[in-house]
Motif scaffolding. Sequence first.
Motif, PDB file in Angstrom:
ATOM      1  N   ASP A  87       1.039  -1.297  -0.227  1.00  0.00           N
ATOM      2  CA  ASP A  87       0.237  -0.225   0.261  1.00  0.00           C
ATOM      3  C   ASP A  87       0.889   1.311  -0.085  1.00  0.00           C
ATOM      4  O   ASP A  87       2.300   1.176   0.024  1.00  0.00           O
ATOM      5  N   GLY A  88      -0.392   2.739  -0.037  1.00  0.00           N
ATOM      6  CA  GLY A  88       1.044   3.132  -0.149  1.00  0.00           C
ATOM      7  C   GLY A  88       1.621   4.005   1.176  1.00  0.00           C
ATOM      8  O   GLY A  88       3.120   4.043   0.811  1.00  0.00           O
ATOM      9  N   PRO A  89       1.797   3.452   2.372  1.00  0.00           N
ATOM     10  CA  PRO A  89       2.710   4.288   3.354  1.00  0.00           C
ATOM     11  C   PRO A  89       3.551   3.381   3.070  1.00  0.00           C
ATOM     12  O   PRO A  89       4.718   3.830   3.764  1.00  0.00           O
ATOM     13  N   GLU A  92       5.513   4.579   1.040  1.00  0.00           N
ATOM     14  CA  GLU A  92       6.291   5.516   1.254  1.00  0.00           C
ATOM     15  C   GLU A  92       7.459   5.425   2.552  1.00  0.00           C
ATOM     16  O   GLU A  92       8.721   5.598   2.611  1.00  0.00           O
ATOM     17  N   ARG A  93       7.632   4.799   2.924  1.00  0.00           N
ATOM     18  CA  ARG A  93       8.566   4.224   4.127  1.00  0.00           C
ATOM     19  C   ARG A  93       9.519   3.443   3.545  1.00  0.00           C
ATOM     20  O   ARG A  93      10.730   3.452   3.781  1.00  0.00           O
ATOM     21  N   ARG A 148       4.851  10.254  -3.626  1.00  0.00           N
ATOM     22  CA  ARG A 148       4.150   9.872  -4.690  1.00  0.00           C
ATOM     23  C   ARG A 148       3.519   9.103  -5.070  1.00  0.00           C
ATOM     24  O   ARG A 148       4.820   8.367  -5.374  1.00  0.00           O
ATOM     25  N   GLN A 220      -4.081  13.243  -2.510  1.00  0.00           N
ATOM     26  CA  GLN A 220      -3.818  12.701  -0.783  1.00  0.00           C
ATOM     27  C   GLN A 220      -4.083  11.666   0.067  1.00  0.00           C
ATOM     28  O   GLN A 220      -5.450  12.205   0.543  1.00  0.00           O
ATOM     29  N   ASP A 221      -3.855  10.628   0.526  1.00  0.00           N
ATOM     30  CA  ASP A 221      -4.463   9.422   1.414  1.00  0.00           C
ATOM     31  C   ASP A 221      -5.613   8.451   1.075  1.00  0.00           C
ATOM     32  O   ASP A 221      -5.826   7.863   1.632  1.00  0.00           O
ATOM     33  N   ALA A 222      -5.796   8.790  -0.074  1.00  0.00           N
ATOM     34  CA  ALA A 222      -6.332   7.745  -1.213  1.00  0.00           C
ATOM     35  C   ALA A 222      -6.068   6.227  -0.820  1.00  0.00           C
ATOM     36  O   ALA A 222      -4.152   6.298  -1.303  1.00  0.00           O
ATOM     37  N   PRO A 223      -6.161   5.375  -0.691  1.00  0.00           N
ATOM     38  CA  PRO A 223      -5.999   4.187  -0.722  1.00  0.00           C
ATOM     39  C   PRO A 223      -5.594   3.313  -1.907  1.00  0.00           C
ATOM     40  O   PRO A 223      -5.557   4.036  -3.392  1.00  0.00           O
ATOM     41  N   GLY A 280     -10.862  10.444  -5.406  1.00  0.00           N
ATOM     42  CA  GLY A 280      -9.933   9.501  -5.133  1.00  0.00           C
ATOM     43  C   GLY A 280      -8.948   9.442  -6.154  1.00  0.00           C
ATOM     44  O   GLY A 280      -8.065   8.598  -5.842  1.00  0.00           O
TER      45      GLY A 280
END
Length: 315
Positions: A87-89, A92-93, A148, A220-223, A280
């Motif tokens: 997923d996005g998070p 990013e990590r 992004r 932003q923050d969309a799944p 989204g």
Amino acid sequence: MKHRDHRILALPDVAVEAPRDTAGTLDWVGMAGIELPIAFDAGNGETQRCGARVDAFVNLTRAASRGIHMSRLYLLLDGHLGGGRLDGPVLERLLHAFLRSQDGLADRARVSLRFEHLVRRAALRSGNSGWRAYPVLVEALLDERGFRWELETAVTYSSTCPASAALARQLIQQQFAGDFRADAPLDHAAVMAWLGSERGIVATPHAQRSTAQVRVRPAQDAPLDLLPLLDRIEQALATPVQTAVKREDEQAFALANGGNLMFCEDAARRIQRALHDGAGIARYRVRVEHHESLHPHDAVAHASGGEAAGGWIGG
């Protein structure tokens, strides 16, 4: 008898040496085609495991350094994505970890994942169902503008040419005029029989398998929801290719094609409208290709919309 010296010697690392002949910064350095298992929830709450091909890169900002710490990228990929949920998070990590691992050699990082996601699709009428494999490309970038990511997929559908349909209808009209005199009464049973014969469909419009390639940048923050995106596109086109097909399904598909005649321009605008109205999605681009049965070249249309700032990841 001589005894072996079992002292562990430091392994050589030529990557830390300065370049012998050249020095300079590099846009991207890394690895492509890494094989990795991932787990992906397409938006229905069900996690599907599959194999992915992963590209991982950082830039090289220190001109006097010979190379990056490449093996660290691989180990971080395995630790963050190897079978874990994508997923996005998580992405990013991962990219932040890429930069930390390079000890100041890089200030930009990117990753891309290619895989297929299987979706069970219901038949049009028969009550059966079958599997469709949709290609997925997920790309993420971390640079001076922040993090992004983007999602790309493709939908295969049928397109029936409106011009060809009009020409076919004209030939059917001419055949009817030749088979039924204008000054003679029409017999209902005779007309019904004619319509069910090959003379009643003396010409057919050409149709072809077509492809819509769609890339979106989520808001932003969309799944990371693939299934709602696929459904939105397929509903807009109305003629996605089918899986399990009985005669009643094939007839329903023919009806859908007849009711959704489209040039490539029509298809691109349908998808554009569906994505523009969708929540989204911050930005999107569309490329449709009608792999023509009339001639050996394809008909192509592009469309885009959403926020205009910045380029796409990967160009």
